[in-house]
Design a protein around this motif. Sequence first.
Motif: not given
Length: 69
Positions: A14-26, A28-32
């Motif tokens: 679960l921690l790995i999943l949350v970390g990967v999701a957070g990295a993808i979100y970050g 995405d926001q930087l590219s936007k």
Amino acid sequence: MEAERPARTGVITLLILVGVAGAIYGIDQLSKQYVVSTLAEGRSFPSSTACCNGSSCATPAPRSRSRAA
């Protein structure tokens, strides 16, 4: 002790999943933010007057409608 191992594995997963999701979100926001800061409003890339290979498109792009005030 054997009963604790599956629960601990679930928490780690679960921690790995949350970390990967957070990295993808970050990312995405930087590219936007990059696109918003570098691309002029109302413009698209590649430009609507030329195709990707540099030649003119067979059909012209539709003109954007401007609203009268």
